[in-house]
Scaffold this motif. Structure first.
Motif, short mmCIF file in Angstrom:
data_model
loop_
_atom_site.label_atom_id
_atom_site.label_comp_id
_atom_site.label_asym_id
_atom_site.label_seq_id
_atom_site.Cartn_x
_atom_site.Cartn_y
_atom_site.Cartn_z
N ARG A 167 0.83 -1.21 0.00
CA ARG A 167 0.00 0.00 0.00
C ARG A 167 0.86 1.26 0.00
O ARG A 167 0.48 2.29 -0.57
CB ARG A 167 -0.94 -0.01 1.20
CG ARG A 167 -2.00 -1.10 1.11
CD ARG A 167 -2.83 -1.21 2.37
NE ARG A 167 -3.74 -0.10 2.53
CZ ARG A 167 -4.45 0.13 3.64
NH1 ARG A 167 -4.34 -0.71 4.66
NH2 ARG A 167 -5.26 1.15 3.70
N LEU A 168 2.05 1.18 0.62
CA LEU A 168 2.97 2.32 0.57
C LEU A 168 3.43 2.57 -0.87
O LEU A 168 3.45 3.72 -1.34
CB LEU A 168 4.19 2.06 1.46
CG LEU A 168 4.07 2.42 2.94
CD1 LEU A 168 5.36 2.08 3.66
CD2 LEU A 168 3.77 3.91 3.12
N TRP A 169 3.81 1.49 -1.56
CA TRP A 169 4.23 1.64 -2.96
C TRP A 169 3.09 2.15 -3.81
O TRP A 169 3.29 2.99 -4.71
CB TRP A 169 4.76 0.30 -3.49
CG TRP A 169 6.12 -0.04 -2.97
CD1 TRP A 169 6.43 -0.95 -2.00
CD2 TRP A 169 7.36 0.55 -3.36
NE1 TRP A 169 7.78 -0.97 -1.76
CE2 TRP A 169 8.38 -0.07 -2.59
CE3 TRP A 169 7.72 1.52 -4.30
CZ2 TRP A 169 9.73 0.27 -2.73
CZ3 TRP A 169 9.06 1.85 -4.44
CH2 TRP A 169 10.05 1.24 -3.66
N ALA A 170 1.88 1.67 -3.56
CA ALA A 170 0.71 2.16 -4.31
C ALA A 170 0.48 3.65 -4.04
O ALA A 170 0.12 4.40 -4.96
CB ALA A 170 -0.53 1.36 -3.93
N SER A 171 0.73 4.09 -2.81
CA SER A 171 0.56 5.50 -2.47
C SER A 171 1.56 6.36 -3.21
O SER A 171 1.22 7.47 -3.68
CB SER A 171 0.73 5.70 -0.96
OG SER A 171 -0.27 5.01 -0.23
N LEU A 172 2.79 5.88 -3.34
CA LEU A 172 3.80 6.63 -4.10
C LEU A 172 3.38 6.78 -5.56
O LEU A 172 3.54 7.85 -6.16
CB LEU A 172 5.15 5.91 -4.00
CG LEU A 172 5.90 6.05 -2.67
CD1 LEU A 172 7.06 5.07 -2.61
CD2 LEU A 172 6.41 7.49 -2.51
N TRP A 173 2.82 5.70 -6.12
CA TRP A 173 2.37 5.77 -7.52
C TRP A 173 1.22 6.75 -7.67
O TRP A 173 1.20 7.56 -8.60
CB TRP A 173 1.95 4.38 -7.99
CG TRP A 173 1.54 4.37 -9.43
CD1 TRP A 173 2.34 4.23 -10.52
CD2 TRP A 173 0.20 4.55 -9.93
NE1 TRP A 173 1.59 4.31 -11.67
CE2 TRP A 173 0.28 4.51 -11.34
CE3 TRP A 173 -1.04 4.73 -9.33
CZ2 TRP A 173 -0.85 4.65 -12.15
CZ3 TRP A 173 -2.16 4.88 -10.14
CH2 TRP A 173 -2.06 4.83 -11.53
N LEU A 174 0.26 6.71 -6.74
CA LEU A 174 -0.87 7.62 -6.82
C LEU A 174 -0.42 9.07 -6.67
O LEU A 174 -0.92 9.98 -7.35
CB LEU A 174 -1.89 7.28 -5.72
CG LEU A 174 -2.70 6.00 -5.92
CD1 LEU A 174 -3.47 5.67 -4.65
CD2 LEU A 174 -3.66 6.15 -7.09
N TRP A 175 0.54 9.29 -5.78
CA TRP A 175 1.05 10.65 -5.54
C TRP A 175 1.74 11.17 -6.80
O TRP A 175 1.53 12.31 -7.20
CB TRP A 175 2.02 10.62 -4.36
CG TRP A 175 2.40 11.96 -3.83
CD1 TRP A 175 1.63 13.09 -3.81
CD2 TRP A 175 3.65 12.32 -3.23
NE1 TRP A 175 2.31 14.12 -3.22
CE2 TRP A 175 3.54 13.68 -2.85
CE3 TRP A 175 4.81 11.61 -2.94
CZ2 TRP A 175 4.58 14.36 -2.23
CZ3 TRP A 175 5.85 12.28 -2.31
CH2 TRP A 175 5.74 13.63 -1.96
N ALA A 176 2.55 10.33 -7.43
CA ALA A 176 3.23 10.73 -8.66
C ALA A 176 2.23 11.01 -9.77
O ALA A 176 2.44 11.90 -10.61
CB ALA A 176 4.21 9.64 -9.09
N ALA A 177 1.13 10.25 -9.77
CA ALA A 177 0.10 10.43 -10.80
C ALA A 177 -0.91 11.52 -10.43
O ALA A 177 -1.85 11.77 -11.19
CB ALA A 177 -0.64 9.10 -11.02
N ARG A 178 -0.73 12.16 -9.27
CA ARG A 178 -1.63 13.22 -8.79
C ARG A 178 -3.07 12.72 -8.67
O ARG A 178 -4.02 13.40 -9.07
CB ARG A 178 -1.56 14.45 -9.70
CG ARG A 178 -0.19 15.11 -9.71
CD ARG A 178 -0.18 16.34 -10.61
NE ARG A 178 1.13 16.98 -10.61
CZ ARG A 178 1.54 17.87 -9.71
NH1 ARG A 178 0.73 18.22 -8.71
NH2 ARG A 178 2.74 18.40 -9.78
#
Length: 204
Positions: free
Chosen positions: A19-30
């Protein structure tokens, strides 16, 4: 059903990392995580941004220092470097999790979703809200039936309930809470929106 008990720790840890890695992806994708279409999102991560990036900077300095100290021991150097880089990524990931998981007010569904990063996600039916108000607190004493979700050591909104709602801890421990204190970057807008939704008005 959520896994509980000591045997579930490896599963919970792996789930947390993913979920941390998924959060980083979502953050990068705004993008944000599971925010209701048409619902109003309220961020709360601004108050911790400087602290989290300061912590990440300290980790980077520590990584460089250890690289210099271990330059004559390649095996140890590589192991420590991987661990240090992973630590920096996890610190940034924790901040990203707070950014992409805002509080969500879904007036159409009649729920207020109060969150804090990966660890707390409490759904409060609007009809159970007795009062909601701005209240800045910088100290929090644990008490039965109260949930304090401090960000940067402070909460700025207090929600009191007519009936308790369930909160599940990271390890699946269930608590019934009647008072929820949380933080919002704009607590005034958060409180006004909840009050409008409770009265049946459209949330701007």
């Amino acid at each position: 059903m959520r896994a509980t008990g000591p045997a579930a720790f490896p599963y919970l840890l792996a789930r947390h990392e993913l979920r941390l890695w998924a959060s980083l992806w979502l953050w990068a994708a705004r993008r944000t995580h599971d925010s209701a279409a048409g619902g109003a999102a309220f961020g709360y991560a601004r108050g911790q941004g400087a602290m989290m990036f300061g912590l990440a900077f300290v980790c980077v300095v520590e990584s460089v220092t250890m690289s210099v100290l271990l330059r004559d021991w390649p095996a140890a150097h590589h192991v420590v470097l991987v661990l240090d880089v992973y630590t920096v990524v996890m610190v940034v990931g924790l901040h990203a999790a707070s950014v992409v998981r805002p509080h969500v007010l879904d007036a159409a569904a009649g729920t207020l979703r109060v969150r804090r990063a990966l660890h707390v996600d409490v759904r409060i039916p609007l009809e159970r809200i007795a009062s909601v108000r701005r209240e800045l607190r910088t100290t929090h004493t644990p008490a039965d039936g109260e949930l304090d979700l401090a960000v940067g050591s402070q909460t700025s909104v207090t929600v009191e309930l007519t009936e308790p709602v369930a909160h599940l801890s990271f390890f699946g421990r269930r608590r019934e809470v009647r008072v929820v204190r949380c933080h919002a970057d704009d607590p005034g807008a958060f409180v006004r929106a909840v009050e409008l939704a409770r009265e049946g008005h459209a949330v701007p």
